[in-house]
Design a protein around this motif. Structure first.
Motif, PDB file in Angstrom:
ATOM      1  N   PHE A 193       6.326  21.230  -8.175  1.00 36.82           N
ATOM      2  CA  PHE A 193       7.581  21.087  -7.457  1.00 36.82           C
ATOM      3  C   PHE A 193       8.627  21.857  -8.235  1.00 36.82           C
ATOM      4  O   PHE A 193       8.656  21.794  -9.476  1.00 36.82           O
ATOM      5  N   ASP A 194       9.487  22.583  -7.537  1.00 35.17           N
ATOM      6  CA  ASP A 194      10.598  23.218  -8.243  1.00 35.17           C
ATOM      7  C   ASP A 194      11.841  23.186  -7.380  1.00 35.17           C
ATOM      8  O   ASP A 194      11.784  23.072  -6.150  1.00 35.17           O
ATOM      9  N   LEU A 195      12.955  23.240  -8.053  1.00 35.93           N
ATOM     10  CA  LEU A 195      14.259  23.343  -7.406  1.00 35.93           C
ATOM     11  C   LEU A 195      14.798  24.718  -7.769  1.00 35.93           C
ATOM     12  O   LEU A 195      15.187  24.958  -8.912  1.00 35.93           O
ATOM     13  N   THR A 196      14.773  25.618  -6.807  1.00 35.12           N
ATOM     14  CA  THR A 196      15.174  26.997  -7.037  1.00 35.12           C
ATOM     15  C   THR A 196      16.360  27.326  -6.146  1.00 35.12           C
ATOM     16  O   THR A 196      16.292  27.125  -4.925  1.00 35.12           O
ATOM     17  N   ASP A 197      17.436  27.816  -6.746  1.00 43.25           N
ATOM     18  CA  ASP A 197      18.674  28.073  -6.006  1.00 43.25           C
ATOM     19  C   ASP A 197      19.128  26.831  -5.250  1.00 43.25           C
ATOM     20  O   ASP A 197      19.710  26.921  -4.161  1.00 43.25           O
ATOM     21  N   GLY A 198      18.840  25.663  -5.813  1.00 42.62           N
ATOM     22  CA  GLY A 198      19.252  24.414  -5.204  1.00 42.62           C
ATOM     23  C   GLY A 198      18.373  23.930  -4.078  1.00 42.62           C
ATOM     24  O   GLY A 198      18.644  22.876  -3.489  1.00 42.62           O
ATOM     25  N   LEU A 199      17.306  24.649  -3.752  1.00 41.29           N
ATOM     26  CA  LEU A 199      16.434  24.275  -2.643  1.00 41.29           C
ATOM     27  C   LEU A 199      15.102  23.745  -3.174  1.00 41.29           C
ATOM     28  O   LEU A 199      14.503  24.347  -4.069  1.00 41.29           O
ATOM     29  N   PRO A 200      14.622  22.629  -2.623  1.00 41.29           N
ATOM     30  CA  PRO A 200      13.356  22.064  -3.094  1.00 41.29           C
ATOM     31  C   PRO A 200      12.159  22.827  -2.530  1.00 41.29           C
ATOM     32  O   PRO A 200      12.182  23.334  -1.398  1.00 41.29           O
ATOM     33  N   ARG A 201      11.117  22.897  -3.336  1.00 44.63           N
ATOM     34  CA  ARG A 201       9.894  23.566  -2.908  1.00 44.63           C
ATOM     35  C   ARG A 201       8.706  22.815  -3.490  1.00 44.63           C
ATOM     36  O   ARG A 201       8.646  22.510  -4.673  1.00 44.63           O
ATOM     37  N   TRP A 202       7.738  22.510  -2.616  1.00 46.08           N
ATOM     38  CA  TRP A 202       6.520  21.804  -3.021  1.00 46.08           C
ATOM     39  C   TRP A 202       5.311  22.724  -2.824  1.00 46.08           C
ATOM     40  O   TRP A 202       5.294  23.547  -1.904  1.00 46.08           O
ATOM     41  N   ARG A 203       4.292  22.552  -3.683  1.00 42.41           N
ATOM     42  CA  ARG A 203       3.017  23.258  -3.489  1.00 42.41           C
ATOM     43  C   ARG A 203       1.878  22.255  -3.628  1.00 42.41           C
ATOM     44  O   ARG A 203       1.706  21.634  -4.677  1.00 42.41           O
ATOM     45  N   TRP A 204       1.115  22.124  -2.540  1.00 38.70           N
ATOM     46  CA  TRP A 204      -0.090  21.294  -2.564  1.00 38.70           C
ATOM     47  C   TRP A 204      -1.322  22.194  -2.685  1.00 38.70           C
ATOM     48  O   TRP A 204      -1.395  23.258  -2.069  1.00 38.70           O
ATOM     49  N   ARG A 205      -2.289  21.756  -3.471  1.00 39.42           N
ATOM     50  CA  ARG A 205      -3.550  22.483  -3.587  1.00 39.42           C
ATOM     51  C   ARG A 205      -4.678  21.615  -3.066  1.00 39.42           C
ATOM     52  O   ARG A 205      -4.878  20.478  -3.520  1.00 39.42           O
ATOM     53  N   ASP A 256       0.828  -1.200   0.000  1.00 40.61           N
ATOM     54  CA  ASP A 256       0.000   0.000   0.000  1.00 40.61           C
ATOM     55  C   ASP A 256       0.869   1.260   0.000  1.00 40.61           C
ATOM     56  O   ASP A 256       1.948   1.290   0.602  1.00 40.61           O
ATOM     57  N   VAL A 257       0.394   2.283  -0.677  1.00 42.21           N
ATOM     58  CA  VAL A 257       0.980   3.619  -0.589  1.00 42.21           C
ATOM     59  C   VAL A 257      -0.053   4.486   0.109  1.00 42.21           C
ATOM     60  O   VAL A 257      -1.134   4.747  -0.421  1.00 42.21           O
ATOM     61  N   ASP A 258       0.267   4.902   1.330  1.00 42.35           N
ATOM     62  CA  ASP A 258      -0.693   5.643   2.153  1.00 42.35           C
ATOM     63  C   ASP A 258       0.079   6.432   3.216  1.00 42.35           C
ATOM     64  O   ASP A 258       0.899   5.857   3.924  1.00 42.35           O
ATOM     65  N   PRO A 259      -0.159   7.748   3.261  1.00 44.48           N
ATOM     66  CA  PRO A 259      -1.055   8.570   2.440  1.00 44.48           C
ATOM     67  C   PRO A 259      -0.479   8.806   1.044  1.00 44.48           C
ATOM     68  O   PRO A 259       0.639   8.400   0.754  1.00 44.48           O
ATOM     69  N   ARG A 260      -1.248   9.495   0.242  1.00 44.71           N
ATOM     70  CA  ARG A 260      -0.879   9.748  -1.148  1.00 44.71           C
ATOM     71  C   ARG A 260      -0.924  11.250  -1.435  1.00 44.71           C
ATOM     72  O   ARG A 260      -1.566  11.726  -2.368  1.00 44.71           O
ATOM     73  N   GLY A 261      -0.205  11.984  -0.596  1.00 48.90           N
ATOM     74  CA  GLY A 261      -0.232  13.435  -0.710  1.00 48.90           C
ATOM     75  C   GLY A 261       0.277  13.967  -2.033  1.00 48.90           C
ATOM     76  O   GLY A 261      -0.093  15.072  -2.447  1.00 48.90           O
ATOM     77  N   PHE A 262       1.114  13.184  -2.706  1.00 47.69           N
ATOM     78  CA  PHE A 262       1.652  13.625  -4.002  1.00 47.69           C
ATOM     79  C   PHE A 262       0.544  13.875  -5.017  1.00 47.69           C
ATOM     80  O   PHE A 262       0.722  14.634  -5.971  1.00 47.69           O
ATOM     81  N   GLU A 263      -0.607  13.246  -4.834  1.00 46.54           N
ATOM     82  CA  GLU A 263      -1.708  13.441  -5.782  1.00 46.54           C
ATOM     83  C   GLU A 263      -2.298  14.844  -5.693  1.00 46.54           C
ATOM     84  O   GLU A 263      -3.032  15.266  -6.596  1.00 46.54           O
TER      85      GLU A 263
END
Length: 645
Positions: A100-112, A88-95
């Motif tokens: 996602f972006d890598l800006t100045d070498g730093l990861p950044r995620w945005r969930w809606r 199982d994959v749980d939770p599935r927040g990636f959905e």
């Protein structure tokens, strides 16, 4: 820097998002690392992975920090991602990721979540084992954010299970100290203290290693995000628990400013070069002994061969010559019987390479040529002459100059002393006993470079020139093969020979090692177009040269499976991106066009280890990346080759 951004089509599809990895380093050999999806696919993934006495002796602390959003309606939306032993994959927040972006070498995620957008940024504090994870409300609200801290404290190469003792948790005002080793701090801390059983790492399963571990749910943080711009931050750090770092947003801002300064100081010519400069920064670390180099993340420490091959790209192409000077002096102090210490990954100093020392001669020569640092040349000349004397007299593992022809021979039973050093059940796959082509190209290059250093220092270099000229003459006579390329090894032990037959033979397997015979600054041969095109036709791929021609019976096209299968394939057809550097140099010397040689590996910067270059790739299409996603010599040689215009 190049734009590395993914939208919902990649972020929400697990097979895509879980195979793209990000890395943030702390300048000490520790790191935070994971995937675009937020799914931990390796035992090495975590938000706080701490370097030990050596860069390779790392320990995983904070494994994950799982967000959950509590909406005004009462709904609770989980944004984390875990895979379990059940499948199982749980939770599935990636959905719910929209970007996602890598800006100045730093990861950044945005969930809606409807009109609510939550952003996460992550950064490390340079020079200490500390990570900040900052969550910001972008639109919508008010909402409440909970952050579940899943922890462990174990060797990065292993796993921890619930059938052992539970981690010790000592409460502090805003969190807890775990195992007396690292501290968690943030708002609204509620301790929990229970095991999450059977966290699964799909990449370890694919590598034939134990894929499951149990995680300790230490507790959760919580805070209100009432209006856009509000943040909830968590800090995790090892060392002195009372030495609190700056607030999370300040850590992120400082890391972003530092990364921009690293790039600017190197004066990159284009966005690809800027990306490679920042990628190179991840491998240069500070230790108690001075600067050093991590060979690859997430599992390698410091290896002298990798360090010296990477030297020009990591230090001279990035404006770090002063750090490089200190590193060269530090490594020179490890010379013993004319050999450079190889690695402390095993916890002990080892002298088990034939080429690491020769790459050291090359690194010193290049440092002086690029920087004009004649003081360093004069300081190290006695030690470098000692290297030559030891090789003339003979040193460990049968490494010696053959008095008959002036070429360097090497090998002893059960050893693999060249860079092709893989073993299966303790048995070398490619021992290459005899006189390997790249070893002798490096020997010739080293003699010429050392002679030039000596002359610059006003010393007599006549004997060095004589040794060099003799070795060049023998090289030109011995290494060209009837097949139209260079022998990989001459005077190699014959695998089997009839009574009265020869005990040695010349190995003419088509391998990329011969590239050094044309590419080094003092290479013994001038390249010719027909030979290079023949080599390219059989070895070149979009990510660099294969380690063996597909026409050879020993060729293995997939670097996959368990440890024995992977090690068997490691140098038997697997692609090595670092070899693109010598390939480009040889093409340039032959006055052949090189710009198109970079296209595939530049595209690779956004495919696997984001913003970096992998250790290896399959020898057969589609040349899927393998090994470490972030490899020092792969980055360094691509950067060096691109900067030489």
């Amino acid at each position: 820097m190049i734009d590395i951004t993914f939208g919902p089509q990649v972020c929400g599809e697990l097979s895509s998002a879980a195979t793209r990895e990000w890395l943030v380093t702390d300048g000490l050999g520790g790191y935070a690392m994971g995937t675009v999806a937020g799914l931990r696919t390796r035992r090495y993934h975590g938000l706080l992975v701490v370097a030990g006495e050596t860069p390779a002796s790392r320990r995983v602390g904070l494994a994950s920090l799982d967000p959950a959003v509590l909406l005004p309606s009462g709904a609770r939306v989980r944004l984390g991602a875990h895979e379990w032993a059940s499948g199982d994959v749980d939770p599935r927040g990636f959905e719910l990721l929209e970007r996602f972006d890598l800006t100045d070498g730093l990861p950044r995620w945005r969930w809606r979540i409807g009109d609510v957008v939550i952003e996460r940024e992550l950064a490390a504090v340079s020079g200490r084992p500390c990570v900040a994870v900052v969550h910001r409300l972008v639109t919508g609200g008010p909402v409440r954010l909970e952050l579940a801290a899943a922890c462990t404290w174990r060797d990065a190469h292993g796993e921890r299970r619930a059938d052992g003792p539970s981690p010790r948790m000592d409460p502090v005002a805003d969190g807890a100290v775990i195992e007396g080793a690292f501290r968690l701090a943030g708002p609204g801390w509620v301790p929990e203290g229970q095991w999450w059983l059977g966290a699964h790492h799909r990449e370890e399963a694919a590598r034939g290693l134990h894929p499951d571990e149990d995680l300790w749910y230490a507790g959760r943080f919580a805070g209100a995000l009432d209006r856009p711009g509000d943040t909830v931050s968590v800090l995790a750090w090892a060392g002195d628990p009372a030495a609190e770092p700056p607030p999370g947003p300040a850590v992120v801002a400082a890391a972003r400013a530092r990364n921009r300064a690293v790039v600017a100081s190197a004066q990159p010519a284009d966005p690809v070069e800027a990306t490679l400069v920042l990628a190179a920064d991840a491998f240069v670390i500070g230790t108690d002994r001075g600067p050093d180099v991590v060979a690859g993340y997430p599992w390698f420490g410091a290896w002298s061969r990798d360090t010296m091959i990477s030297y020009e790209g990591l230090f001279l192409c990035t404006g770090r010559a002063d750090e490089g000077r200190a590193l060269l002096r530090s490594y020179a102090a490890t010379l013993s019987e004319g050999m450079l210490a190889n690695t402390a990954d095993t916890g002990r100093v080892e002298y088990n390479t034939v080429d690491g020392t020769l790459w050291f001669l090359h690194a010193v020569s290049r440092h002086v040529a690029v920087t004009g640092d004649t003081d360093l040349a004069a300081e190290l000349l006695p030690a470098l002459r000692g290297v030559v004397d030891a090789h003339l007299a003979g040193t460990r593992f049968g490494i010696a100059v053959d008095a008959a022809d002036g070429l360097l021979t090497q090998g002893a039973p059960g050893t693999a002393l060249t860079w092709m050093d893989a073993r299966v059940y303790g048995v070398p796959v490619t021992p290459r006993t005899g006189k390997p082509v790249e070893v002798n190209a490096l020997w010739i290059n080293g003699l010429a470079g050392l002679a030039e250093l000596a002359e610059t220092a006003g010393q007599d270099a006549a004997e060095l020139r004589r040794l060099h000229d003799r070795a060049v003459g023998a090289f030109k006579e011995r290494f060209p093969a009837p097949a139209g390329w260079l022998h990989d090894v001459v005077d190699a032990p014959a695998p089997a020979y009839p009574l009265g037959g020869a005990a040695v033979h010349d190995d003419d397997l088509l391998r990329p090692n011969q590239l050094l015979a044309w590419s080094l600054p003092y290479a013994p041969l001038d390249p010719d177009e027909p030979t290079l095109r023949r080599v390219a036709a059989e070895l070149l791929t979009p990510l660099g040269p294969r380690s063996l021609s597909p026409e050879a019976p020993e060729f293995v096209g997939r670097h996959r499976g368990g440890p024995a299968e992977r090690d068997s394939a490691y140098h038997q057809g697997t692609v090595w991106p670092w070899l693109l550097g010598p390939f480009v140099d040889a093409y340039r010397r032959a006055k052949l066009p090189v710009d198109e040689l970079f296209v595939g590996v530049e595209a690779h910067l956004a495919e696997f280890g984001l913003g970096s270059v992998s250790e290896t790739a399959d020898g057969l299409p589609p040349h899927r990346a393998t090994g470490c996603p972030f490899q020092a010599w792969s980055v360094a040689e691509l950067l060096r080759a691109r900067r030489v215009r």
